[in-house]
Scaffold this motif. Structure first.
Motif, PDB file in Angstrom:
ATOM      1  N   LEU A  44       0.831  -1.212   0.000  1.00 19.66           N
ATOM      2  CA  LEU A  44       0.000   0.000   0.000  1.00 19.66           C
ATOM      3  C   LEU A  44       0.864   1.259   0.000  1.00 19.66           C
ATOM      4  O   LEU A  44       0.580   2.238  -0.709  1.00 19.66           O
ATOM      5  CB  LEU A  44      -0.933  -0.002   1.223  1.00 19.66           C
ATOM      6  CG  LEU A  44      -2.080  -1.016   1.187  1.00 19.66           C
ATOM      7  CD1 LEU A  44      -2.838  -1.020   2.508  1.00 19.66           C
ATOM      8  CD2 LEU A  44      -3.035  -0.691   0.039  1.00 19.66           C
ATOM      9  N   VAL A  45       1.927   1.253   0.831  1.00 11.69           N
ATOM     10  CA  VAL A  45       2.831   2.411   0.865  1.00 11.69           C
ATOM     11  C   VAL A  45       3.493   2.603  -0.494  1.00 11.69           C
ATOM     12  O   VAL A  45       3.599   3.719  -1.019  1.00 11.69           O
ATOM     13  CB  VAL A  45       3.881   2.240   1.984  1.00 11.69           C
ATOM     14  CG1 VAL A  45       4.955   3.329   1.879  1.00 11.69           C
ATOM     15  CG2 VAL A  45       3.229   2.272   3.350  1.00 11.69           C
ATOM     16  N   ALA A  46       3.947   1.490  -1.076  1.00 14.24           N
ATOM     17  CA  ALA A  46       4.594   1.575  -2.386  1.00 14.24           C
ATOM     18  C   ALA A  46       3.625   2.099  -3.446  1.00 14.24           C
ATOM     19  O   ALA A  46       3.976   2.929  -4.293  1.00 14.24           O
ATOM     20  CB  ALA A  46       5.131   0.200  -2.785  1.00 14.24           C
ATOM     21  N   ALA A  47       2.374   1.622  -3.378  1.00 19.20           N
ATOM     22  CA  ALA A  47       1.366   2.081  -4.348  1.00 19.20           C
ATOM     23  C   ALA A  47       1.093   3.570  -4.189  1.00 19.20           C
ATOM     24  O   ALA A  47       0.931   4.309  -5.174  1.00 19.20           O
ATOM     25  CB  ALA A  47       0.080   1.273  -4.169  1.00 19.20           C
ATOM     26  N   ALA A  48       1.049   4.034  -2.903  1.00 22.96           N
ATOM     27  CA  ALA A  48       0.810   5.465  -2.656  1.00 22.96           C
ATOM     28  C   ALA A  48       1.947   6.307  -3.219  1.00 22.96           C
ATOM     29  O   ALA A  48       1.731   7.376  -3.814  1.00 22.96           O
ATOM     30  CB  ALA A  48       0.636   5.716  -1.156  1.00 22.96           C
ATOM     31  N   ILE A  49       3.192   5.799  -3.006  1.00 26.27           N
ATOM     32  CA  ILE A  49       4.354   6.540  -3.524  1.00 26.27           C
ATOM     33  C   ILE A  49       4.318   6.592  -5.046  1.00 26.27           C
ATOM     34  O   ILE A  49       4.540   7.639  -5.671  1.00 26.27           O
ATOM     35  CB  ILE A  49       5.660   5.901  -3.016  1.00 26.27           C
ATOM     36  CG1 ILE A  49       5.773   6.083  -1.493  1.00 26.27           C
ATOM     37  CG2 ILE A  49       6.867   6.506  -3.725  1.00 26.27           C
ATOM     38  CD1 ILE A  49       6.927   5.322  -0.866  1.00 26.27           C
ATOM     39  N   VAL A  50       4.016   5.452  -5.661  1.00 21.41           N
ATOM     40  CA  VAL A  50       3.944   5.402  -7.129  1.00 21.41           C
ATOM     41  C   VAL A  50       2.849   6.335  -7.646  1.00 21.41           C
ATOM     42  O   VAL A  50       3.031   7.075  -8.615  1.00 21.41           O
ATOM     43  CB  VAL A  50       3.703   3.953  -7.604  1.00 21.41           C
ATOM     44  CG1 VAL A  50       3.382   3.923  -9.102  1.00 21.41           C
ATOM     45  CG2 VAL A  50       4.918   3.087  -7.307  1.00 21.41           C
ATOM     46  N   PHE A  51       1.678   6.330  -6.971  1.00 18.91           N
ATOM     47  CA  PHE A  51       0.566   7.194  -7.386  1.00 18.91           C
ATOM     48  C   PHE A  51       0.954   8.673  -7.277  1.00 18.91           C
ATOM     49  O   PHE A  51       0.649   9.484  -8.159  1.00 18.91           O
ATOM     50  CB  PHE A  51      -0.658   6.905  -6.514  1.00 18.91           C
ATOM     51  CG  PHE A  51      -1.817   7.808  -6.808  1.00 18.91           C
ATOM     52  CD1 PHE A  51      -2.611   7.609  -7.941  1.00 18.91           C
ATOM     53  CD2 PHE A  51      -2.109   8.873  -5.968  1.00 18.91           C
ATOM     54  CE1 PHE A  51      -3.669   8.447  -8.213  1.00 18.91           C
ATOM     55  CE2 PHE A  51      -3.159   9.718  -6.244  1.00 18.91           C
ATOM     56  CZ  PHE A  51      -3.953   9.510  -7.372  1.00 18.91           C
TER      57      PHE A  51
END
Length: 459
Positions: free
Chosen positions: A22-29
């Motif tokens: 989830l953290v990685a997805a937020a950073i990517v977004f």
């Protein structure tokens, strides 16, 4: 045993992996959103941002076009654009270090020194200078207008020691014969110039007013004579001062010439005949209808017409010099109406050319007598003789026979109550006599005496 073994609870590893995902997805977004915004600003909105940046640093100054000439049919130039010379100050070149107050004091001191050298009165005030600095820093500041030859020479001597001074030409309207054909030519005033392809915001701010037709042919053909303004582009700093002339822009498109049917010699003669009198004179080529001369008196001198002088002319209700009596005055036609009355009677079969009528010197309508120019009367006269001698009783008799209802048809066919079609904006359409006129204006029915008077051009 102090340290025990670590035992993972069932499912804890999968929860940690979910959090990391989830953290990685937020950073990517976030980075995708940032990249999209950068793409939007740089590519989609880049042109608009560049335009806004240029707007803050590039200022176009509109260049007025030369107004077209008005030329008589024989080649005499009746109205032209002439150059006058003004002494201006470029404030960006006169800036002093420190606060703006130092620049203001310096410019005021220079203006007073120049006034003494030129023999002029110093008219620049601190308030006027401040207003110019804050509102129009790009535009040159007018110091002295309409320099004569001696003043031009003196200004040329003073310019090198005082940076920022410049003698610039200014276009004004000039008239070859300023008191001749005034009502025909008209006069000009000032307006903001029009220019194609320039930003409207710039056009409203960095302009000097151009000439605009306010009356006569100057007004009627204003669009043809005016032309289009051009512009030169200047780079300015954050305070609006010029620091570079880009030497590019849009050249002004000068106005077109207007060639008239007027003959200058006939026009001069017409104005000379009317001098000192109140009236109008129009000379027309019979076969073509071309106007060769058109004059109205009293007249006025259009050269240097100021707002104060114009208001004084407007208040002159006795002479009414602004009235073009040739096309805007309302007059009874007089005896020139009589051939039309004769035509109506002939076409209606109410008279024969050889038929005679007895003129006793007056025409009686009850107790009312309308006299002939010849008080003793013409005796028995034919139509040809009645036209020759302009016999009032003869044409009154014809007019009453024809009657107002048929006469009004002839009046309208002859152009009464209509504009003449002359290309002057001030022309009136006049009045065509008709039966309803008496009811509308006099609150009574049309009478035989009304027909009598209009039949001799006096109604």
């Amino acid at each position: 045993m102090i340290w025990g073994s670590v035992v993972n609870k069932p499912g804890s590893s999968s929860r940690n992996e979910l959090r990391i995902a989830l953290v990685a997805a937020a950073i990517v977004f976030f980075f995708l959103l940032l990249a999209f915004r950068l793409w939007q600003v740089q590519l989609l909105q880049g042109a608009e941002h560049r335009r806004l940046t240029q707007r803050q640093s590039i200022r176009p100054v509109l260049l007025n076009p030369a107004r077209g000439r008005i030329i008589a049919s024989d080649g005499m130039v009746l109205a032209d654009s002439i150059s006058k010379y003004d002494l201006v100050a470029h404030l960006s070149e006169m800036r002093q270090p420190g606060r703006v107050g130092k620049t203001i004091s310096y410019v005021l001191a220079c203006e007073r020194m120049l006034a003494a050298s030129l023999g002029r009165e110093a008219g620049l005030t601190e308030a006027k200078l401040k207003r110019h600095l804050y509102q129009h820093p790009v535009m040159p500041l007018l110091l002295f207008a309409d320099l004569n030859a001696a003043e031009l020479a003196k200004a040329a001597e003073l310019s090198p020691p005082l940076p920022g001074l410049e003698t610039v030409p200014r276009i004004e309207r000039g008239y070859k014969l300023p008191a001749v054909a005034t009502h025909l030519l008209g006069f000009t005033g000032k307006k903001l110039p029009q220019s194609d392809g320039l930003d409207e915001e710039f056009s409203r701010v960095y302009v000097s007013p151009e000439l605009s037709g306010r009356s006569g042919l100057e007004r009627r053909y204003d669009e043809l004579l005016s032309g289009k303004a051009g512009a030169r582009l200047l780079k300015v700093d954050s305070q609006g001062y010029v620091y570079e002339d880009l030497r590019q822009g849009l050249a002004p498109s000068h106005g077109n010439d207007l060639i008239l049917s007027i003959d200058s010699h006939a026009q001069l003669a017409a104005d000379a005949v009317l001098q000192g009198h109140k009236g109008a004179l129009v000379a027309v080529a019979v076969h073509s209808g071309a106007v060769l001369a058109l004059a109205s008196s009293p007249t006025y001198n259009v050269a240097g017409l100021t707002q104060r002088r114009f208001q004084a002319l407007l208040r002159d209700q006795e002479g009414r010099p602004l009235l073009n009596r040739a096309v805007d005055g309302m007059y009874t036609p007089g005896s020139i109406i009589k051939p039309l009355i004769a035509l109506a009677a002939l076409e209606q079969g109410l008279i024969q050319p050889e038929e005679e009528y007895f003129c006793s010197g007056r025409y009686m309508l009850g107790n009312h007598a309308i006299r002939c120019a010849k008080r003793s009367g013409h005796g028995w006269i034919s139509l040809q003789e009645a036209v020759t001698y302009s016999c009032n009783p003869y044409f009154i008799e014809l007019g009453i026979r024809v009657g107002i209802d048929r006469l009004q048809e002839y009046f309208k066919a002859a152009g009464f109550g209509q504009k003449t079609g002359i290309d002057l904006p001030e022309s009136s359409q006049g009045i065509a006599p008709e039966r309803d006129y008496a009811l509308r204006h006099w609150q009574r029915n049309w009478l035989a005496v009304d027909s009598a008077y209009i039949s001799i051009g006096q109604g």
